[in-house]
Design a protein around this motif. Structure first.
Motif, PDB file in Angstrom:
ATOM      1  N   PHE A 207     -29.700  39.565   0.421  1.00  0.00           N
ATOM      2  CA  PHE A 207     -29.583  38.637   1.323  1.00  0.00           C
ATOM      3  C   PHE A 207     -29.448  39.259   2.730  1.00  0.00           C
ATOM      4  CE2 PHE A 207     -28.180  34.989  -1.583  1.00  0.00           C
ATOM      5  CZ  PHE A 207     -29.416  34.601  -2.076  1.00  0.00           C
ATOM      6  N   THR A 208     -28.913  40.181   2.971  1.00  0.00           N
ATOM      7  CA  THR A 208     -28.743  40.942   4.168  1.00  0.00           C
ATOM      8  C   THR A 208     -30.280  41.764   4.392  1.00  0.00           C
ATOM      9  OG1 THR A 208     -26.320  41.361   4.114  1.00  0.00           O
ATOM     10  CG2 THR A 208     -27.506  42.653   5.341  1.00  0.00           C
ATOM     11  N   GLY A 209     -30.632  42.236   3.210  1.00  0.00           N
ATOM     12  CA  GLY A 209     -32.026  42.823   3.571  1.00  0.00           C
ATOM     13  C   GLY A 209     -33.084  41.749   3.798  1.00  0.00           C
TER      14      GLY A 209
ATOM     15  N   TYR B 197     -32.447  39.080   5.528  1.00  0.00           N
ATOM     16  CA  TYR B 197     -32.317  38.606   6.806  1.00  0.00           C
ATOM     17  C   TYR B 197     -32.859  39.778   7.685  1.00  0.00           C
ATOM     18  CZ  TYR B 197     -28.885  35.218   5.208  1.00  0.00           C
ATOM     19  OH  TYR B 197     -28.234  34.072   4.611  1.00  0.00           O
ATOM     20  N   LEU B 198     -32.590  41.144   7.435  1.00  0.00           N
ATOM     21  CA  LEU B 198     -33.289  41.920   8.341  1.00  0.00           C
ATOM     22  C   LEU B 198     -34.653  42.128   8.356  1.00  0.00           C
ATOM     23  CD1 LEU B 198     -30.836  45.031   7.528  1.00  0.00           C
ATOM     24  CD2 LEU B 198     -30.755  43.554   9.583  1.00  0.00           C
ATOM     25  N   LEU B 199     -35.547  41.968   7.202  1.00  0.00           N
ATOM     26  CA  LEU B 199     -36.907  41.654   7.276  1.00  0.00           C
ATOM     27  C   LEU B 199     -37.344  40.604   7.927  1.00  0.00           C
ATOM     28  CD1 LEU B 199     -37.790  42.681   3.418  1.00  0.00           C
ATOM     29  CD2 LEU B 199     -38.250  43.891   5.548  1.00  0.00           C
ATOM     30  N   ALA B 200     -36.569  39.634   7.753  1.00  0.00           N
ATOM     31  CA  ALA B 200     -37.001  38.379   8.836  1.00  0.00           C
ATOM     32  C   ALA B 200     -36.812  38.524  10.268  1.00  0.00           C
ATOM     33  CB  ALA B 200     -36.188  37.037   8.367  1.00  0.00           C
ATOM     34  N   CYS B 201     -35.548  39.161  10.487  1.00  0.00           N
ATOM     35  CA  CYS B 201     -35.626  39.428  12.086  1.00  0.00           C
ATOM     36  C   CYS B 201     -36.607  40.420  12.408  1.00  0.00           C
ATOM     37  CB  CYS B 201     -34.359  39.965  12.295  1.00  0.00           C
ATOM     38  SG  CYS B 201     -32.777  38.676  12.021  1.00  0.00           S
ATOM     39  N   CYS B 202     -36.721  41.320  11.730  1.00  0.00           N
ATOM     40  CA  CYS B 202     -38.009  42.496  12.161  1.00  0.00           C
ATOM     41  C   CYS B 202     -39.326  41.805  12.244  1.00  0.00           C
ATOM     42  CB  CYS B 202     -37.892  43.547  11.027  1.00  0.00           C
ATOM     43  SG  CYS B 202     -36.350  44.557  11.423  1.00  0.00           S
TER      44      CYS B 202
END
Length: 172
Positions: free
Chosen positions: A147-149, A151-156
């Motif tokens: 889920f952290t990955g 979230y990071l993909l979504a933010c990027c």
């Protein structure tokens, strides 16, 4: 001199009736042959005076009371000891499921970075204490990293989309 009344005559109203318990003892204490019970300031025999210690142990019945005695209390456990020790080395679980392992799995869905931290702490505690929860900590870590990955993909991706949308407006 008075003579006893004749059996046919009623007793005189000025004389006390005869007592069925014998003759009453009148007069000051000590002259009657009876102990001076009930005098002000003097205790009954076998009892301490008011304000004097009775020398009874706490939790013991009063002197002379033999029936219904309370059993002695069990000794208090010394400070810091909470019962029998848990078996060393785990062996299938020492004291239930580790709380941090459960929280790691929960925080994987709520706030994944906290789930990562809690998962690693849970794995260390499970190794040292022998509690259960190794599987929960592993799943909490796996899901938290996934889920952290995401979230990071979504933010990027959102940042890239915002930059791309901003760059198109300059050329038109």
């Amino acid at each position: 001199m008075s003579q006893p009344p004749e059996p046919d005559q009623p007793p005189s109203p000025y004389e006390p009736p005869p007592s069925p318990y014998g003759q009453p003892q009148y007069g000051p204490p000590g002259e009657t042959g009876q102990p001076p019970y009930g005098q002000y300031g003097e205790p009954y025999p076998g009892q301490p005076a008011y304000g004097q210690p009775s020398y009874e142990q706490p939790g013991q019945p009063p002197h002379g009371q033999q029936w219904g005695q309370q059993p002695p209390y069990t000794p208090q456990v010394p400070y810091g000891q909470y019962g029998p020790p848990s078996p060393p080395g785990g062996g299938g679980g020492g004291g239930g499921t580790n709380v941090l392992a459960i929280l790691s799995l929960v925080f994987a869905f709520v706030f994944a970075p906290a789930g990562i931290v809690l998962g690693h702490l849970a794995k260390r505690q499970v190794r040292t204490s022998g509690e259960q929860g190794e599987q929960l900590a592993n799943w909490g870590l796996i899901l938290s990293y996934i889920f952290t990955g995401l979230y990071l993909l979504a933010c990027c991706g959102w940042l890239a989309l915002a930059l791309w949308a901003g760059s198109d407006s300059q050329y038109t």
